[in-house]
Design a protein around this motif. Sequence first.
Motif, PDB file in Angstrom:
ATOM      1  N   THR A  80       0.811  -1.220   0.000  1.00  0.00           N
ATOM      2  CA  THR A  80       0.000   0.000   0.000  1.00  0.00           C
ATOM      3  C   THR A  80       0.844   1.270   0.000  1.00  0.00           C
ATOM      4  O   THR A  80       0.329   2.365   0.194  1.00  0.00           O
ATOM      5  CB  THR A  80      -0.954   0.014   1.215  1.00  0.00           C
ATOM      6  OG1 THR A  80      -0.179  -0.087   2.409  1.00  0.00           O
ATOM      7  CG2 THR A  80      -1.968  -1.110   1.139  1.00  0.00           C
ATOM      8  N   GLN A 104      -7.824  -3.874  -6.270  1.00  0.00           N
ATOM      9  CA  GLN A 104      -8.452  -2.972  -5.303  1.00  0.00           C
ATOM     10  C   GLN A 104      -9.116  -3.794  -4.217  1.00  0.00           C
ATOM     11  O   GLN A 104      -9.581  -4.890  -4.506  1.00  0.00           O
ATOM     12  CB  GLN A 104      -9.487  -2.087  -5.992  1.00  0.00           C
ATOM     13  CG  GLN A 104      -8.930  -1.148  -7.023  1.00  0.00           C
ATOM     14  CD  GLN A 104      -8.061  -0.057  -6.433  1.00  0.00           C
ATOM     15  OE1 GLN A 104      -8.310   0.400  -5.318  1.00  0.00           O
ATOM     16  NE2 GLN A 104      -7.040   0.352  -7.141  1.00  0.00           N
ATOM     17  N   PRO A 105      -9.157  -3.278  -3.003  1.00  0.00           N
ATOM     18  CA  PRO A 105      -8.694  -1.985  -2.527  1.00  0.00           C
ATOM     19  C   PRO A 105      -7.178  -1.974  -2.353  1.00  0.00           C
ATOM     20  O   PRO A 105      -6.540  -3.021  -2.262  1.00  0.00           O
ATOM     21  CB  PRO A 105      -9.386  -1.845  -1.167  1.00  0.00           C
ATOM     22  CG  PRO A 105      -9.566  -3.248  -0.689  1.00  0.00           C
ATOM     23  CD  PRO A 105      -9.788  -4.077  -1.937  1.00  0.00           C
ATOM     24  N   ASN A 107      -5.196   0.680  -0.065  1.00  0.00           N
ATOM     25  CA  ASN A 107      -5.012   1.865   0.751  1.00  0.00           C
ATOM     26  C   ASN A 107      -4.794   1.433   2.200  1.00  0.00           C
ATOM     27  O   ASN A 107      -5.566   0.642   2.726  1.00  0.00           O
ATOM     28  CB  ASN A 107      -6.245   2.775   0.642  1.00  0.00           C
ATOM     29  CG  ASN A 107      -5.960   4.176   1.085  1.00  0.00           C
ATOM     30  OD1 ASN A 107      -5.338   4.407   2.118  1.00  0.00           O
ATOM     31  ND2 ASN A 107      -6.443   5.131   0.311  1.00  0.00           N
ATOM     32  N   TRP A 109      -5.063   3.294   4.818  1.00  0.00           N
ATOM     33  CA  TRP A 109      -5.875   4.068   5.751  1.00  0.00           C
ATOM     34  C   TRP A 109      -7.238   3.383   5.849  1.00  0.00           C
ATOM     35  O   TRP A 109      -8.000   3.351   4.875  1.00  0.00           O
ATOM     36  CB  TRP A 109      -5.999   5.512   5.271  1.00  0.00           C
ATOM     37  CG  TRP A 109      -6.537   6.454   6.299  1.00  0.00           C
ATOM     38  CD1 TRP A 109      -6.094   6.615   7.576  1.00  0.00           C
ATOM     39  CD2 TRP A 109      -7.613   7.370   6.130  1.00  0.00           C
ATOM     40  NE1 TRP A 109      -6.819   7.578   8.224  1.00  0.00           N
ATOM     41  CE2 TRP A 109      -7.761   8.061   7.352  1.00  0.00           C
ATOM     42  CE3 TRP A 109      -8.451   7.676   5.075  1.00  0.00           C
ATOM     43  CZ2 TRP A 109      -8.722   9.033   7.554  1.00  0.00           C
ATOM     44  CZ3 TRP A 109      -9.406   8.656   5.261  1.00  0.00           C
ATOM     45  CH2 TRP A 109      -9.545   9.332   6.495  1.00  0.00           C
ATOM     46  N   ALA A 112     -10.584   4.509   4.229  1.00  0.00           N
ATOM     47  CA  ALA A 112     -10.645   4.496   2.761  1.00  0.00           C
ATOM     48  C   ALA A 112     -11.192   3.188   2.205  1.00  0.00           C
ATOM     49  O   ALA A 112     -11.551   3.115   1.026  1.00  0.00           O
ATOM     50  CB  ALA A 112      -9.260   4.764   2.178  1.00  0.00           C
ATOM     51  N   PRO A 115     -15.795   3.167   0.894  1.00  0.00           N
ATOM     52  CA  PRO A 115     -16.450   4.203   0.082  1.00  0.00           C
ATOM     53  C   PRO A 115     -17.969   3.955   0.043  1.00  0.00           C
ATOM     54  O   PRO A 115     -18.421   2.814   0.174  1.00  0.00           O
ATOM     55  CB  PRO A 115     -15.818   4.024  -1.299  1.00  0.00           C
ATOM     56  CG  PRO A 115     -15.365   2.608  -1.333  1.00  0.00           C
ATOM     57  CD  PRO A 115     -14.976   2.272   0.083  1.00  0.00           C
ATOM     58  N   ARG A 145     -13.807   8.279  13.630  1.00  0.00           N
ATOM     59  CA  ARG A 145     -13.702   7.591  12.335  1.00  0.00           C
ATOM     60  C   ARG A 145     -13.432   6.105  12.564  1.00  0.00           C
ATOM     61  O   ARG A 145     -13.125   5.688  13.670  1.00  0.00           O
ATOM     62  CB  ARG A 145     -12.582   8.180  11.496  1.00  0.00           C
ATOM     63  CG  ARG A 145     -11.188   7.970  12.094  1.00  0.00           C
ATOM     64  CD  ARG A 145     -10.091   8.398  11.130  1.00  0.00           C
ATOM     65  NE  ARG A 145      -8.768   8.323  11.705  1.00  0.00           N
ATOM     66  CZ  ARG A 145      -8.025   7.210  11.775  1.00  0.00           C
ATOM     67  NH1 ARG A 145      -8.498   6.068  11.337  1.00  0.00           N
ATOM     68  NH2 ARG A 145      -6.813   7.235  12.305  1.00  0.00           N
TER      69      ARG A 145
END
Length: 193
Positions: A80, A104-105, A107, A109, A112, A115, A145
């Motif tokens: 990543t 994908q995915p 990331n 974080w 993220a 979505p 978060r």
Amino acid sequence: MATMHYLFCCIFSVALCYALAVEHRAIAQQRVSAQKTVPELSHEQQLRNRIVQLAVAELGVREATGNNDGPQVEAYLSYTGMARGNPWCAAFVCWVYKQAGLPQPRNAWSPALFPRQRRYMGSSEATKQAMPADIFGIYNQRLGRIDHAGLVRSVDKNWILTVEGNVQNQVASRRRPVATIHTFADWLKKVDP
């Protein structure tokens, strides 16, 4: 008398052959119906199984010093674009998807990974929707978060069995109540761009 004996043997032989033929046909029909009752897995189901198998194979991978490091942890992070020392729960999820052939995915974080077009919220309804290989997210009140993500291994009523990275410095499997899950994401469904 010999004719009677001969006639009896012929009738007995024909009856025996008929009985064997009927039994053979019944066995053949059972095999055909048994083959029909075992449904073939769809491509998506096969992919979900593959993702879960890959994640399970990583169980027990540990950090080298307890500082988000070690060869395999660094491989997750590297995929990543992150260096050693960073949190790696989301990187682990992304790395597993990559091993299954999915780009994908990607990331590190954790927020993220959720979505809008891929997420569904944690609730009793979500339990009906949750599938193996979906991603779950845990919300941190203090941060405001999602701060942890992992993979759904299986669903059992109001519980999920998971495979997740960066749990007590390792890849581990946990049994979590669905009520503690903030959000799920399905990265295998087709979405409109």
